[in-house]
Scaffold this motif. Structure first.
Motif, PDB file in Angstrom:
ATOM      1  N   TYR A 181      21.514  36.678 -10.798  1.00  4.10           N
ATOM      2  CA  TYR A 181      21.586  38.057 -11.278  1.00  4.10           C
ATOM      3  C   TYR A 181      21.756  38.090 -12.794  1.00  4.10           C
ATOM      4  O   TYR A 181      22.422  37.223 -13.366  1.00  4.10           O
ATOM      5  CB  TYR A 181      22.775  38.779 -10.633  1.00  4.10           C
ATOM      6  CG  TYR A 181      22.714  38.758  -9.124  1.00  4.10           C
ATOM      7  CD1 TYR A 181      22.007  39.731  -8.436  1.00  4.10           C
ATOM      8  CD2 TYR A 181      23.343  37.743  -8.396  1.00  4.10           C
ATOM      9  CE1 TYR A 181      21.921  39.705  -7.052  1.00  4.10           C
ATOM     10  CE2 TYR A 181      23.267  37.707  -7.004  1.00  4.10           C
ATOM     11  CZ  TYR A 181      22.555  38.692  -6.342  1.00  4.10           C
ATOM     12  OH  TYR A 181      22.468  38.661  -4.980  1.00  4.10           O
ATOM     13  N   GLY A 196      22.960  40.964 -15.632  1.00  5.47           N
ATOM     14  CA  GLY A 196      23.460  42.326 -15.842  1.00  5.47           C
ATOM     15  C   GLY A 196      23.053  42.804 -17.218  1.00  5.47           C
ATOM     16  O   GLY A 196      23.282  42.130 -18.219  1.00  5.47           O
ATOM     17  N   ASP A 208      28.995  40.910  -9.015  1.00  7.99           N
ATOM     18  CA  ASP A 208      30.190  41.378  -9.734  1.00  7.99           C
ATOM     19  C   ASP A 208      30.229  40.832 -11.158  1.00  7.99           C
ATOM     20  O   ASP A 208      30.535  41.551 -12.107  1.00  7.99           O
ATOM     21  CB  ASP A 208      31.470  40.946  -8.999  1.00  7.99           C
ATOM     22  CG  ASP A 208      31.700  41.816  -7.778  1.00  7.99           C
ATOM     23  OD1 ASP A 208      31.012  42.844  -7.661  1.00  7.99           O
ATOM     24  OD2 ASP A 208      32.542  41.453  -6.942  1.00  7.99           O
ATOM     25  N   LYS A 264      27.648  42.468 -13.317  1.00  9.69           N
ATOM     26  CA  LYS A 264      28.058  43.833 -13.664  1.00  9.69           C
ATOM     27  C   LYS A 264      29.060  43.810 -14.827  1.00  9.69           C
ATOM     28  O   LYS A 264      28.983  44.630 -15.743  1.00  9.69           O
ATOM     29  CB  LYS A 264      28.688  44.495 -12.441  1.00  9.69           C
ATOM     30  CG  LYS A 264      28.422  45.961 -12.383  1.00  9.69           C
ATOM     31  CD  LYS A 264      28.776  46.529 -11.041  1.00  9.69           C
ATOM     32  CE  LYS A 264      28.475  48.014 -11.041  1.00  9.69           C
ATOM     33  NZ  LYS A 264      28.699  48.642  -9.767  1.00  9.69           N
ATOM     34  N   GLU A 265      29.947  42.846 -14.778  1.00 13.07           N
ATOM     35  CA  GLU A 265      30.949  42.727 -15.842  1.00 13.07           C
ATOM     36  C   GLU A 265      30.277  42.441 -17.191  1.00 13.07           C
ATOM     37  O   GLU A 265      30.623  43.035 -18.213  1.00 13.07           O
ATOM     38  CB  GLU A 265      31.888  41.579 -15.468  1.00 13.07           C
ATOM     39  CG  GLU A 265      33.334  41.858 -15.810  1.00 13.07           C
ATOM     40  CD  GLU A 265      34.223  40.770 -15.270  1.00 13.07           C
ATOM     41  OE1 GLU A 265      34.346  40.697 -14.035  1.00 13.07           O
ATOM     42  OE2 GLU A 265      34.757  39.987 -16.082  1.00 13.07           O
ATOM     43  N   GLN A 316      28.536  45.596 -18.469  1.00  8.87           N
ATOM     44  CA  GLN A 316      29.397  46.676 -18.961  1.00  8.87           C
ATOM     45  C   GLN A 316      29.738  46.542 -20.442  1.00  8.87           C
ATOM     46  O   GLN A 316      30.115  47.520 -21.073  1.00  8.87           O
ATOM     47  CB  GLN A 316      30.661  46.761 -18.104  1.00  8.87           C
ATOM     48  CG  GLN A 316      30.455  47.725 -16.952  1.00  8.87           C
ATOM     49  CD  GLN A 316      31.355  47.481 -15.760  1.00  8.87           C
ATOM     50  OE1 GLN A 316      32.055  46.462 -15.716  1.00  8.87           O
ATOM     51  NE2 GLN A 316      31.346  48.370 -14.791  1.00  8.87           N
ATOM     52  N   PRO A 342      25.588  49.811 -16.578  1.00 10.14           N
ATOM     53  CA  PRO A 342      25.039  48.587 -16.008  1.00 10.14           C
ATOM     54  C   PRO A 342      23.836  48.763 -15.080  1.00 10.14           C
ATOM     55  O   PRO A 342      23.795  49.679 -14.274  1.00 10.14           O
ATOM     56  CB  PRO A 342      26.210  48.019 -15.177  1.00 10.14           C
ATOM     57  CG  PRO A 342      27.377  48.833 -15.465  1.00 10.14           C
ATOM     58  CD  PRO A 342      26.918  50.125 -16.046  1.00 10.14           C
ATOM     59  N   ILE A 360      21.598  45.988 -12.592  1.00  8.66           N
ATOM     60  CA  ILE A 360      21.507  44.611 -12.108  1.00  8.66           C
ATOM     61  C   ILE A 360      20.038  44.225 -11.963  1.00  8.66           C
ATOM     62  O   ILE A 360      19.251  44.968 -11.364  1.00  8.66           O
ATOM     63  CB  ILE A 360      22.185  44.470 -10.710  1.00  8.66           C
ATOM     64  CG1 ILE A 360      23.641  44.950 -10.749  1.00  8.66           C
ATOM     65  CG2 ILE A 360      22.079  43.045 -10.182  1.00  8.66           C
ATOM     66  CD1 ILE A 360      24.553  44.144 -11.601  1.00  8.66           C
ATOM     67  N   GLN A 418      21.349  51.944  -7.255  1.00  2.00           N
ATOM     68  CA  GLN A 418      21.900  50.576  -7.262  1.00  2.00           C
ATOM     69  C   GLN A 418      23.321  50.550  -6.692  1.00  2.00           C
ATOM     70  O   GLN A 418      23.675  49.633  -5.964  1.00  2.00           O
ATOM     71  CB  GLN A 418      21.880  50.003  -8.685  1.00  2.00           C
ATOM     72  CG  GLN A 418      20.494  49.569  -9.110  1.00  2.00           C
ATOM     73  CD  GLN A 418      20.497  48.326  -9.992  1.00  2.00           C
ATOM     74  OE1 GLN A 418      21.422  48.080 -10.759  1.00  2.00           O
ATOM     75  NE2 GLN A 418      19.438  47.541  -9.894  1.00  2.00           N
ATOM     76  N   ASP A 419      24.111  51.574  -7.033  1.00  2.45           N
ATOM     77  CA  ASP A 419      25.477  51.644  -6.478  1.00  2.45           C
ATOM     78  C   ASP A 419      25.409  51.636  -4.958  1.00  2.45           C
ATOM     79  O   ASP A 419      26.144  50.927  -4.276  1.00  2.45           O
ATOM     80  CB  ASP A 419      26.175  52.937  -6.928  1.00  2.45           C
ATOM     81  CG  ASP A 419      26.732  52.788  -8.333  1.00  2.45           C
ATOM     82  OD1 ASP A 419      26.724  51.658  -8.849  1.00  2.45           O
ATOM     83  OD2 ASP A 419      27.141  53.815  -8.917  1.00  2.45           O
ATOM     84  N   TYR A 457      23.827  48.066  -3.638  1.00  2.00           N
ATOM     85  CA  TYR A 457      24.730  46.906  -3.705  1.00  2.00           C
ATOM     86  C   TYR A 457      26.051  47.194  -3.000  1.00  2.00           C
ATOM     87  O   TYR A 457      26.748  46.268  -2.607  1.00  2.00           O
ATOM     88  CB  TYR A 457      24.933  46.454  -5.155  1.00  2.00           C
ATOM     89  CG  TYR A 457      23.671  45.817  -5.705  1.00  2.00           C
ATOM     90  CD1 TYR A 457      23.174  44.653  -5.136  1.00  2.00           C
ATOM     91  CD2 TYR A 457      22.971  46.391  -6.762  1.00  2.00           C
ATOM     92  CE1 TYR A 457      21.989  44.071  -5.609  1.00  2.00           C
ATOM     93  CE2 TYR A 457      21.801  45.821  -7.245  1.00  2.00           C
ATOM     94  CZ  TYR A 457      21.312  44.671  -6.668  1.00  2.00           C
ATOM     95  OH  TYR A 457      20.172  44.101  -7.118  1.00  2.00           O
TER      96      TYR A 457
END
Ligand code: HQG
Length: 281
Positions: free
Chosen positions: A99, A101, A130, A133-134, A137, A142, A144, A274-275, A278
Motif C-alpha cells: 500500500y 498512502g 493503517d 494511512k498514517e 495523513q 488520505p 490509499i 475508501q472508508d 477498507y
C-alpha cells in the motif's frame, strides 16, 4: 518522546538521509556514518548526547528509522534517503499487495506521472493499510493506493524491505496502481463503450444532454454501475449511475451527480468510498 528528543532525532535523520555534509560527516556507500562523528556534530550544535542516549532515542521511535551497529560503532537511516545509497540486503519478495498512502491533492498528478519518488531515492510502500494511512495523513486527506507486486516483479521491479515493513522500490506507472474501489480506465475502447451507453440512455431534458460530446469516462465504481465522466471542456465531473437498459430513460435517469472539479470528487466521494471499502475489508 520529549520535544528536545524529537528535535535531536529529526536533525540526525536529516543528516543521515539528506545532508551529511551539514554535519561534516561521511557516509559510506550503504549510508553508514560513524557514531562518534554524529556525537561530535551534535556537540558542535550545542547538544550533549552520548552513545547510550542515541540508542535510547532510536528505541523510543514509533517505528524503526535507524539501524545501529554497536560493534562497528556505526549508524544509518533505514529509509527516507534523498541521497543515493546502495542497498546492503538483496531484494525480497513482498506480500502480493503493498500500500502507498498519499493525499487527494496529489492524485491528478499521480494519474499523469505515476508514483514518483520526488526528492527521495525510492518510492516508499507499506505492508498495512493503517501504516499507509498514517504516512498519507502527513500530506493531507488520505487516499490509499494498492500495488500488485507480482506483475511488477515479472517486469523487473525490485523490492527492498527495511527494518519495519517499509518497502522501497522504484517509480511505478499509473496503470500498475489501484485506487479501490474505483477502477480508473485507460483503455480507449472501454471508454467508448460506456459513452455510447450513456448516449443511448439520456433524454433531451437530462442534465448531461448538451454536454454529451464533451464527456470522457475516467473511472468505474467497482461495487455498482456508477461511472465517473469528465467534461473535457471545463473540468466538471459527473458520477452517473448507468441503467444499462440500452434505451432512452425517463426524467432524470440515469441519475447523475455533479462535482465542480476532480478534487471535489476525490474529497467527498472517493474518500467516503475508501472508508467504506477498507472498513469492510
Ligand atoms: C506523492 C516517512 C504528485 C507521494 C514515511 C507522497 C515513509 C506524488 C509525496 C517515508 C507523485 C512524497 C516516505 C506524483 C508520489 N505527483 N505527488 N506523480 N508520486 N507523490 O514524504 O511516501 O516517518 O517524499 O504519494 O513514513 O509520504 O520520516 O514520501 O505523498 O515511510 O520515518 O508525493 O517517509 O518516514 O512525500 O513518505 P514523501 P512518503 P518517516
Amino acid at each position: 518522546m520529549s520535544k528536545t528528543q524529537t528535535k535531536i532525532s529529526k536533525l540526525i535523520s536529516y543528516w543521515l538521509r539528506h545532508k551529511p555534509q551539514d554535519a561534516k560527516i561521511q557516509l559510506d556507500e550503504f549510508g553508514w556514518a560513524n557514531i562518534e562523528a554524529i556525537l561530535e556534530a551534535l556537540k558542535t550544535n550545542q547538544i550533549e548526547c552520548n552513545k547510550d542516549d542515541l540508542i535510547t532515542l532510536s528505541n523510543s521511535f514509533d517505528k524503526v528509522r535507524w539501524k545501529i551497529d554497536k560493534v562497528a560503532n556505526k549508524i544509518k537511516a533505514t529509509h527516507g534517503h534523498s541521497i543515493s545509497i546502495l542497498q546492503e540486503e538483496e531484494p525480497q519478495t513482498p506480500p502480493e499487495i503493498l500500500y502507498h498512502g498519499t493525499a487527494t491533492r496529489f492524485i491528478e498528478s499521480i494519474m499523469d506521472k505515476g508514483l514518483i519518488s520526488k526528492q527521495r531515492q525510492y518510492v516508499h510502500l507499506s505492508e498495512t493499510i493503517d501504516m499507509a494511512k498514517e504516512v498519507a495523513q502527513r500530506h493531507g486527506k488520505p487516499v490509499i493506493i494498492e500495488i500488485e507486486t507480482k506483475a511488477l516483479i515479472e517486469h523487473g521491479w525490485k523490492f527492498y524491505k527495511t527494518e519495519q515493513d517499509v518497502w522501497l522500490t522504484s517509480e511505478i506507472p499509473f496503470k500498475s496502481l489501484d485506487i479501490e474501489p474505483w477502477d480508473f480506465i485507460i483503455d480507449k475502447e472501454t471508454k467508448g463503450i460506456f459513452l455510447k451507453e450513456l448516449k443511448k440512455e439520456i433524454n433531451r431534458e437530462h442534465l448531461l444532454s448538451d454536454k454529451i460530446d464533451k464527456l470522457e469516462l475516467i473511472a468505474r465504481y467497482g461495487p455498482s454501475d456508477d461511472c465517473l465522466f469528465k467534461n473535457q471542456e471545463n473540468n466538471e465531473y459527473f458520477v452517473v449511475h448507468l441503467t444499462w437498459s440500452g434505451k432512452k430513460e425517463k426524467d432524470s435517469w440515469p441519475l447523475a451527480k455533479q462535482f465542480d472539479n476532480f478534487e471535489e470528487f476525490l474529497n467527498t466521494r472517493l474518500v467516503a468510498d475508501q472508508d467504506d471499502w477498507y472498513g469492510r475489508h
